[in-house]
Design a protein around this motif. Structure first.
Motif, PDB file in Angstrom:
ATOM      1  N   PRO A 240     100.922 -50.227 128.708  1.00  0.00           N
ATOM      2  CA  PRO A 240     102.120 -50.174 128.095  1.00  0.00           C
ATOM      3  C   PRO A 240     103.200 -49.014 128.785  1.00  0.00           C
ATOM      4  O   PRO A 240     104.300 -49.366 128.964  1.00  0.00           O
ATOM      5  CB  PRO A 240     101.845 -49.697 126.876  1.00  0.00           C
ATOM      6  N   ALA A 241     102.483 -47.925 128.926  1.00  0.00           N
ATOM      7  CA  ALA A 241     103.073 -46.971 129.839  1.00  0.00           C
ATOM      8  C   ALA A 241     103.837 -47.294 131.088  1.00  0.00           C
ATOM      9  O   ALA A 241     105.126 -47.026 131.110  1.00  0.00           O
ATOM     10  CB  ALA A 241     102.426 -45.655 129.825  1.00  0.00           C
ATOM     11  N   THR A 242     103.167 -47.806 131.867  1.00  0.00           N
ATOM     12  CA  THR A 242     103.433 -48.208 133.067  1.00  0.00           C
ATOM     13  C   THR A 242     104.587 -49.442 133.044  1.00  0.00           C
ATOM     14  O   THR A 242     105.604 -49.391 133.741  1.00  0.00           O
ATOM     15  CB  THR A 242     102.396 -48.710 134.122  1.00  0.00           C
ATOM     16  N   THR A 243     104.360 -50.132 132.245  1.00  0.00           N
ATOM     17  CA  THR A 243     105.224 -51.468 131.963  1.00  0.00           C
ATOM     18  C   THR A 243     106.658 -50.933 131.608  1.00  0.00           C
ATOM     19  O   THR A 243     107.743 -51.172 132.273  1.00  0.00           O
ATOM     20  CB  THR A 243     104.781 -52.409 130.648  1.00  0.00           C
ATOM     21  N   ILE A 244     106.899 -49.858 130.559  1.00  0.00           N
ATOM     22  CA  ILE A 244     107.984 -49.145 130.175  1.00  0.00           C
ATOM     23  C   ILE A 244     108.524 -48.427 131.262  1.00  0.00           C
ATOM     24  O   ILE A 244     109.848 -48.615 131.471  1.00  0.00           O
ATOM     25  CB  ILE A 244     107.797 -48.165 128.788  1.00  0.00           C
ATOM     26  N   ILE A 245     108.045 -47.584 132.000  1.00  0.00           N
ATOM     27  CA  ILE A 245     108.340 -46.790 133.125  1.00  0.00           C
ATOM     28  C   ILE A 245     109.028 -47.704 134.134  1.00  0.00           C
ATOM     29  O   ILE A 245     109.990 -47.078 134.684  1.00  0.00           O
ATOM     30  CB  ILE A 245     107.345 -45.819 133.424  1.00  0.00           C
ATOM     31  N   LEU A 246     108.201 -48.775 134.446  1.00  0.00           N
ATOM     32  CA  LEU A 246     108.758 -49.670 135.448  1.00  0.00           C
ATOM     33  C   LEU A 246     110.039 -50.325 135.172  1.00  0.00           C
ATOM     34  O   LEU A 246     111.043 -50.326 136.078  1.00  0.00           O
ATOM     35  CB  LEU A 246     107.628 -50.601 135.611  1.00  0.00           C
ATOM     36  N   GLN A 247     110.160 -50.758 134.107  1.00  0.00           N
ATOM     37  CA  GLN A 247     111.443 -51.292 133.606  1.00  0.00           C
ATOM     38  C   GLN A 247     112.490 -50.470 133.590  1.00  0.00           C
ATOM     39  O   GLN A 247     113.764 -50.747 133.985  1.00  0.00           O
ATOM     40  CB  GLN A 247     111.041 -52.112 132.266  1.00  0.00           C
ATOM     41  N   TRP A 248     112.247 -49.184 133.122  1.00  0.00           N
ATOM     42  CA  TRP A 248     113.155 -48.158 133.213  1.00  0.00           C
ATOM     43  C   TRP A 248     113.865 -47.765 134.502  1.00  0.00           C
ATOM     44  O   TRP A 248     114.986 -47.494 134.589  1.00  0.00           O
ATOM     45  CB  TRP A 248     112.528 -46.844 132.225  1.00  0.00           C
ATOM     46  N   LEU A 249     112.768 -47.459 135.383  1.00  0.00           N
ATOM     47  CA  LEU A 249     113.202 -47.128 136.815  1.00  0.00           C
ATOM     48  C   LEU A 249     113.919 -48.108 137.543  1.00  0.00           C
ATOM     49  O   LEU A 249     114.845 -47.642 138.239  1.00  0.00           O
ATOM     50  CB  LEU A 249     111.841 -46.495 137.499  1.00  0.00           C
ATOM     51  N   VAL A 250     113.203 -49.208 137.545  1.00  0.00           N
ATOM     52  CA  VAL A 250     113.738 -50.423 138.557  1.00  0.00           C
ATOM     53  C   VAL A 250     114.937 -51.238 137.835  1.00  0.00           C
ATOM     54  O   VAL A 250     115.854 -51.361 138.523  1.00  0.00           O
ATOM     55  CB  VAL A 250     112.496 -51.176 138.752  1.00  0.00           C
ATOM     56  N   TRP A 251     114.777 -51.634 136.664  1.00  0.00           N
ATOM     57  CA  TRP A 251     115.798 -52.349 136.033  1.00  0.00           C
ATOM     58  C   TRP A 251     116.828 -51.674 135.218  1.00  0.00           C
ATOM     59  O   TRP A 251     117.620 -52.296 134.417  1.00  0.00           O
ATOM     60  CB  TRP A 251     115.239 -53.639 135.177  1.00  0.00           C
ATOM     61  N   ARG A 252     116.564 -50.546 135.099  1.00  0.00           N
ATOM     62  CA  ARG A 252     117.338 -49.421 134.059  1.00  0.00           C
ATOM     63  C   ARG A 252     117.476 -50.040 132.577  1.00  0.00           C
ATOM     64  O   ARG A 252     118.647 -49.937 132.033  1.00  0.00           O
ATOM     65  CB  ARG A 252     118.847 -49.567 134.804  1.00  0.00           C
ATOM     66  N   LYS A 253     116.176 -50.752 132.194  1.00  0.00           N
ATOM     67  CA  LYS A 253     116.123 -51.058 130.675  1.00  0.00           C
ATOM     68  C   LYS A 253     116.175 -49.955 129.759  1.00  0.00           C
ATOM     69  O   LYS A 253     115.439 -49.010 129.989  1.00  0.00           O
ATOM     70  CB  LYS A 253     115.159 -51.925 130.562  1.00  0.00           C
ATOM     71  N   TYR A 254     116.834 -50.041 128.633  1.00  0.00           N
ATOM     72  CA  TYR A 254     116.957 -49.055 127.565  1.00  0.00           C
ATOM     73  C   TYR A 254     115.986 -49.328 126.595  1.00  0.00           C
ATOM     74  O   TYR A 254     115.584 -50.553 126.170  1.00  0.00           O
ATOM     75  CB  TYR A 254     118.417 -49.298 126.850  1.00  0.00           C
ATOM     76  N   PHE A 255     115.354 -48.433 126.068  1.00  0.00           N
ATOM     77  CA  PHE A 255     114.214 -48.437 125.247  1.00  0.00           C
ATOM     78  C   PHE A 255     114.576 -47.402 123.954  1.00  0.00           C
ATOM     79  O   PHE A 255     115.190 -46.330 124.328  1.00  0.00           O
ATOM     80  CB  PHE A 255     112.854 -48.330 125.681  1.00  0.00           C
ATOM     81  N   ASP A 256     114.334 -47.849 122.759  1.00  0.00           N
ATOM     82  CA  ASP A 256     114.367 -47.065 121.689  1.00  0.00           C
ATOM     83  C   ASP A 256     113.373 -45.765 121.627  1.00  0.00           C
ATOM     84  O   ASP A 256     112.555 -45.866 122.567  1.00  0.00           O
ATOM     85  CB  ASP A 256     113.902 -47.856 120.699  1.00  0.00           C
ATOM     86  N   TRP A 257     114.121 -44.643 121.305  1.00  0.00           N
ATOM     87  CA  TRP A 257     113.246 -43.228 121.278  1.00  0.00           C
ATOM     88  C   TRP A 257     111.826 -43.593 120.746  1.00  0.00           C
ATOM     89  O   TRP A 257     111.182 -42.738 121.257  1.00  0.00           O
ATOM     90  CB  TRP A 257     114.043 -42.086 120.589  1.00  0.00           C
ATOM     91  N   ARG A 258     111.522 -44.479 119.998  1.00  0.00           N
ATOM     92  CA  ARG A 258     110.586 -44.383 119.145  1.00  0.00           C
ATOM     93  C   ARG A 258     109.266 -44.845 120.182  1.00  0.00           C
ATOM     94  O   ARG A 258     108.206 -44.659 120.046  1.00  0.00           O
ATOM     95  CB  ARG A 258     110.435 -45.253 117.876  1.00  0.00           C
ATOM     96  N   ILE A 259     109.800 -45.747 120.976  1.00  0.00           N
ATOM     97  CA  ILE A 259     108.879 -46.445 121.951  1.00  0.00           C
ATOM     98  C   ILE A 259     108.445 -45.271 122.870  1.00  0.00           C
ATOM     99  O   ILE A 259     107.106 -45.146 123.253  1.00  0.00           O
ATOM    100  CB  ILE A 259     109.667 -47.511 122.829  1.00  0.00           C
ATOM    101  N   TRP A 260     109.211 -44.378 123.557  1.00  0.00           N
ATOM    102  CA  TRP A 260     109.036 -43.287 124.352  1.00  0.00           C
ATOM    103  C   TRP A 260     108.176 -42.257 123.610  1.00  0.00           C
ATOM    104  O   TRP A 260     107.172 -41.866 124.061  1.00  0.00           O
ATOM    105  CB  TRP A 260     110.127 -42.640 124.741  1.00  0.00           C
TER     106      TRP A 260
END
Length: 343
Positions: free
Chosen positions: A118-138
């Motif tokens: 889950p962490a690698t998926t979120i980080i990858l989407q954030w770094l490569v696709w600049r996708k926004y995630f809710d602070w609760r996800i982080w």
């Protein structure tokens, strides 16, 4: 009222049955693969993966073309190379890295590292696709990362090569899941059709590297091992069970809710860790067990947060975060990164 009670009881029983058979197939495949590498001394993860793909390709053909368990989803020939082939390549790397890590590190440690997905998926989407995630996800990723760090530092059977293979496997799983959203857009694949199309490509991709890198070693092993055919039979049996795992995933998804599936997935890791310890008796320190537990709790919390956010977004009139999305990618839902048990 009685009929409603019976329907409710049957639904609960069906869900429990689905979860148990999913656990059984998943844990059995993991334990057999570790047994092949450790107890049978067959240290050729590329060939094992290739045999698994062959079994899956045959199984997918029989399930769809012969038994007609699921209808075939037709894919344009051009899309098979532009969409299915890249997915198959990452799919292949994912399975190979999993088997490589099993050769060098205990099942308990490998399963704990896989929870990092889950962490690698979120980080990858954030770094490569600049996708926004809710602070609760982080926030939900903090116990996952912390638990894995604690488990890694206190692992008594730590091996850097196996650790890196498992970590790269998480990255491959995340990449595969993210690519599925874009490459398979428009095709509503189920697990059986996924295997039907991807397993032949994966076999083709892996066959030549397996022969070049492990061919001579396998020939030497065949000439020196006292019971080679029994081992090969075990490997093929593992491949058949690995294909059956895809049926179990399909069944459990359709028999349980998203929250139940998430919790059951994390409990499955705990079951795999316990069974592997009973079979292989690999040493586990107290802090290592605590690290594994923190990681699983973090994964459960992550799944709960995801479910909570998706429920809020589905309620009409729910206020959104006052922020303009940077791209269309930010409007996409969170990918389903728990479906990483496919062979």
């Amino acid at each position: 009222m009685m009929e409603e009670g019976l329907i409710c009881q049957w639904s609960v029983f069906r869900s429990l049955l689905a979860i148990l058979q999913w656990w059984a197939f998943n844990v059995t495949v993991i334990i057999i693969n570790k047994w092949i590498f450790q107890k049978l001394d067959f240290k050729f993860p590329l060939l094992v993966s290739c045999i698994h793909f062959i079994c899956s390709a045959i199984g997918g053909y029989v399930a769809i073309k012969v038994l007609k368990i699921k209808p075939l989803i037709h894919v344009d020939p051009e899309d098979r190379w532009k969409r299915i082939f890249p997915m198959s390549f990452v799919f292949c790397i994912n399975i190979v890295l999993g088997n490589v890590s099993l050769r060098y590190i205990p099942v308990s440690f490998m399963q704990t590292i896989k929870s990092f997905t889950p962490a690698t998926t979120i980080i990858l989407q954030w770094l490569v696709w600049r996708k926004y995630f809710d602070w609760r996800i982080w926030a939900s990723l903090v116990p996952i990362v912390g638990g894995i760090l604690l488990a890694s530092f206190t692992e008594l059977s730590f091996n850097i090569f196996g650790f890196c293979a498992a970590l790269l496997g998480c990255l491959a799983t995340s990449t595969k899941t993210i690519l599925a959203e874009s490459l398979l857009h428009g095709y509503k694949f189920d697990s059986i059709n996924t295997v039907y199309y991807m397993a032949p490509f994966a076999t083709m991709i892996l066959a030549i590297p397996a022969m070049l890198l492990e061919g001579n070693g396998v020939l030497d092993w065949l000439s020196t091992h006292p019971y080679p055919w029994a081992t090969l039979l075990t490997i093929f049996s593992s491949g058949v069970l690995a294909f059956c795992l895809n049926f179990s995933i399909f069944y459990v998804i359709h028999s349980t809710t998203a929250v139940t599936f998430n919790v059951a997935g994390n409990l499955k890791v705990a079951v795999a860790v316990l069974v592997s310890w009973l079979v292989f008796r690999n040493p586990i320190s107290y802090l290592n067990a605590v690290g594994c537990g923190i990681t699983l709790i973090g994964c459960t919390f992550y799944g709960y947060v995801r479910h909570l956010i998706s429920q809020q977004q589905s309620v009409p009139g729910t206020p959104r975060t006052p922020r303009t999305p940077r791209s269309k990618m930010e409007l996409h839902p969170l990918v389903n990164d728990k479906l990483d048990d496919k062979v």
